[in-house]
Design a protein around this motif. Structure first.
Motif, PDB file in Angstrom:
ATOM      1  N   SER A  18      25.313 -30.405  52.625  1.00  0.00           N
ATOM      2  CA  SER A  18      25.597 -31.785  52.192  1.00  0.00           C
ATOM      3  C   SER A  18      27.069 -31.881  51.809  1.00  0.00           C
ATOM      4  O   SER A  18      27.441 -31.639  50.653  1.00  0.00           O
ATOM      5  CB  SER A  18      24.715 -32.178  51.006  1.00  0.00           C
ATOM      6  OG  SER A  18      23.349 -32.127  51.355  1.00  0.00           O
ATOM      7  N   GLU A  51      28.943 -34.332  51.278  1.00  0.00           N
ATOM      8  CA  GLU A  51      29.252 -35.346  50.264  1.00  0.00           C
ATOM      9  C   GLU A  51      29.016 -34.852  48.843  1.00  0.00           C
ATOM     10  O   GLU A  51      29.510 -35.458  47.884  1.00  0.00           O
ATOM     11  CB  GLU A  51      28.426 -36.618  50.507  1.00  0.00           C
ATOM     12  CG  GLU A  51      26.933 -36.481  50.274  1.00  0.00           C
ATOM     13  CD  GLU A  51      26.163 -35.934  51.459  1.00  0.00           C
ATOM     14  OE1 GLU A  51      24.925 -35.891  51.388  1.00  0.00           O
ATOM     15  OE2 GLU A  51      26.809 -35.543  52.466  1.00  0.00           O
ATOM     16  N   ARG A  52      28.314 -33.748  48.679  1.00  0.00           N
ATOM     17  CA  ARG A  52      28.043 -33.210  47.348  1.00  0.00           C
ATOM     18  C   ARG A  52      29.115 -32.228  46.876  1.00  0.00           C
ATOM     19  O   ARG A  52      29.076 -31.788  45.721  1.00  0.00           O
ATOM     20  CB  ARG A  52      26.675 -32.523  47.328  1.00  0.00           C
ATOM     21  CG  ARG A  52      25.503 -33.480  47.538  1.00  0.00           C
ATOM     22  CD  ARG A  52      24.182 -32.747  47.405  1.00  0.00           C
ATOM     23  NE  ARG A  52      23.050 -33.639  47.636  1.00  0.00           N
ATOM     24  CZ  ARG A  52      21.784 -33.259  47.614  1.00  0.00           C
ATOM     25  NH1 ARG A  52      21.495 -31.974  47.361  1.00  0.00           N
ATOM     26  NH2 ARG A  52      20.813 -34.118  47.833  1.00  0.00           N
ATOM     27  N   LYS A 109      35.515 -32.722  44.879  1.00  0.00           N
ATOM     28  CA  LYS A 109      36.609 -33.314  45.643  1.00  0.00           C
ATOM     29  C   LYS A 109      37.628 -32.265  46.088  1.00  0.00           C
ATOM     30  O   LYS A 109      38.101 -32.279  47.235  1.00  0.00           O
ATOM     31  CB  LYS A 109      37.300 -34.395  44.812  1.00  0.00           C
ATOM     32  CG  LYS A 109      38.356 -35.172  45.565  1.00  0.00           C
ATOM     33  CD  LYS A 109      38.931 -36.291  44.707  1.00  0.00           C
ATOM     34  CE  LYS A 109      39.996 -37.074  45.463  1.00  0.00           C
ATOM     35  NZ  LYS A 109      40.551 -38.197  44.640  1.00  0.00           N
ATOM     36  N   ALA A 163      36.135 -30.112  48.922  1.00  0.00           N
ATOM     37  CA  ALA A 163      36.085 -30.862  50.176  1.00  0.00           C
ATOM     38  C   ALA A 163      37.457 -30.967  50.809  1.00  0.00           C
ATOM     39  O   ALA A 163      37.616 -30.814  52.037  1.00  0.00           O
ATOM     40  CB  ALA A 163      35.506 -32.257  49.922  1.00  0.00           C
ATOM     41  N   THR A 210      25.407 -34.108  56.606  1.00  0.00           N
ATOM     42  CA  THR A 210      25.471 -35.204  55.636  1.00  0.00           C
ATOM     43  C   THR A 210      24.306 -36.154  55.870  1.00  0.00           C
ATOM     44  O   THR A 210      23.915 -36.400  57.014  1.00  0.00           O
ATOM     45  CB  THR A 210      26.796 -35.983  55.716  1.00  0.00           C
ATOM     46  OG1 THR A 210      26.795 -37.005  54.712  1.00  0.00           O
ATOM     47  CG2 THR A 210      26.969 -36.636  57.073  1.00  0.00           C
ATOM     48  N   ARG A 224      24.484 -39.026  53.966  1.00  0.00           N
ATOM     49  CA  ARG A 224      25.121 -40.239  53.430  1.00  0.00           C
ATOM     50  C   ARG A 224      26.330 -40.550  54.302  1.00  0.00           C
ATOM     51  O   ARG A 224      27.466 -40.282  53.945  1.00  0.00           O
ATOM     52  CB  ARG A 224      25.521 -40.030  51.973  1.00  0.00           C
ATOM     53  CG  ARG A 224      24.333 -39.975  51.009  1.00  0.00           C
ATOM     54  CD  ARG A 224      24.769 -39.565  49.615  1.00  0.00           C
ATOM     55  NE  ARG A 224      25.851 -40.403  49.103  1.00  0.00           N
ATOM     56  CZ  ARG A 224      26.535 -40.136  47.997  1.00  0.00           C
ATOM     57  NH1 ARG A 224      26.256 -39.035  47.307  1.00  0.00           N
ATOM     58  NH2 ARG A 224      27.485 -40.935  47.581  1.00  0.00           N
ATOM     59  N   SER A 258      29.627 -42.207  53.185  1.00  0.00           N
ATOM     60  CA  SER A 258      30.488 -41.563  52.193  1.00  0.00           C
ATOM     61  C   SER A 258      31.466 -40.559  52.796  1.00  0.00           C
ATOM     62  O   SER A 258      32.371 -40.097  52.103  1.00  0.00           O
ATOM     63  CB  SER A 258      29.636 -40.857  51.136  1.00  0.00           C
ATOM     64  OG  SER A 258      28.956 -39.745  51.700  1.00  0.00           O
ATOM     65  N   ILE A 259      31.302 -40.197  54.047  1.00  0.00           N
ATOM     66  CA  ILE A 259      32.175 -39.176  54.618  1.00  0.00           C
ATOM     67  C   ILE A 259      33.410 -39.817  55.246  1.00  0.00           C
ATOM     68  O   ILE A 259      33.385 -40.971  55.680  1.00  0.00           O
ATOM     69  CB  ILE A 259      31.435 -38.295  55.638  1.00  0.00           C
ATOM     70  CG1 ILE A 259      30.934 -39.127  56.813  1.00  0.00           C
ATOM     71  CG2 ILE A 259      30.312 -37.548  54.985  1.00  0.00           C
ATOM     72  CD1 ILE A 259      30.354 -38.285  57.913  1.00  0.00           C
ATOM     73  N   SER A 260      34.478 -39.045  55.289  1.00  0.00           N
ATOM     74  CA  SER A 260      35.768 -39.580  55.721  1.00  0.00           C
ATOM     75  C   SER A 260      35.922 -39.550  57.234  1.00  0.00           C
ATOM     76  O   SER A 260      35.301 -38.745  57.933  1.00  0.00           O
ATOM     77  CB  SER A 260      36.902 -38.775  55.078  1.00  0.00           C
ATOM     78  OG  SER A 260      36.928 -37.463  55.597  1.00  0.00           O
TER      79      SER A 260
END
Length: 244
Positions: free
Chosen positions: A149, A151-152, A155, A158, A179, A181, A184-186
């Motif tokens: 995951s 997104e978890r 920062k 990541a 992921t 979500r 939420s990912i870039s």
């Protein structure tokens, strides 16, 4: 795809003829698996990691597994999983705590720089050239980082992963990123992954974000669309076996 023709086979599903469908992680470098919870994201990650363990010698690959989901993937085989380690630190087979994850990613960065230095010393362009020139005892293993995951992640962790992904392929470091979500990912992560596996998404905008078209919003449970940056962005729908 035949398993004996590829370097790092990862099985991600079952095709229309009910045959295992595999990709060569060594060719595609980084794979993103995205979609709604319960649609099959975890199953594909599990299958990919298991196929790496089952089809490769411990001397060929090392794994860095991030996320508690992978505890079920490896079961009682913790001693078999060739986790990333160095002379000072030995990590658990599956990383869950933020401090362990951050420390391991820093070690991964150091390993990246160490490999580039080794390659420069003998003028090797990539890991295959390096291993072809070195004696068996000095050959480098492939490193595979699987993240259940993204997104978890913290920062800072990541951001470090994204930086490593910009320079990873030549030195034999590869990524499996999951992921559930999508929003939420870039866009940077999406761009860095040569393969996108997309299950059903909540909104059409999530599907467009991942694979550039809205079709994933109409998928059924266990169906996925595959997009690669090779072969003119051909899409393939693959059925994944899911428990009832």
């Amino acid at each position: 795809m035949r398993m004996d023709k590829i370097t790092l086979p990862i099985t991600i599903g079952i095709d229309s003829d009910r045959n295992p469908y595999s990709l060569d992680l060594a060719k595609y470098k980084s794979v993103l698996v995205a979609g709604m919870t319960g649609m099959g994201v975890n199953l594909v990650l599990d299958s990919a990691v298991k196929s790496l363990i089952e089809n490769n010698n411990q001397s060929l690959i090392k794994l860095l597994l991030i996320g508690e989901q992978f505890e079920g993937t490896i079961g009682d085989n913790n001693n078999y999983v060739p986790s990333l380690s160095n002379d000072q630190i030995s990590y658990p087979a599956v990383l869950r705590r933020p401090e362990d994850i951050e420390s391991a990613i820093k070690s991964l960065r150091m390993e990246l720089e160490r490999r580039y230095a080794l390659f420069r010393n003998i003028r090797a362009k990539n890991i295959d050239e390096y291993n072809a020139l070195e004696e068996e005892v000095y050959k480098l293993p492939y490193l595979v980082v699987a993240i259940s995951s993204f997104e978890r992640l913290e920062k800072s962790a990541a951001s470090e992963i994204l930086d490593i992904m910009l320079r990873n392929a030549a030195v034999g470091i590869y990524f499996l990123v999951g992921t559930q979500r999508c929003s939420s990912i870039s866009s940077r992560l999406i761009a860095d992954c040569n393969v996108k596996v997309c299950f059903r998404t909540t909104m059409a905008s999530d599907s467009i974000k991942i694979i550039g078209q809205s079709d994933a919003v109409q998928l059924q449970r266990g169906e996925m669309l595959l997009k690669t940056d090779y072969g003119c962005n051909i899409f393939e729908k693959i059925n994944v076996s899911l428990p009832n």
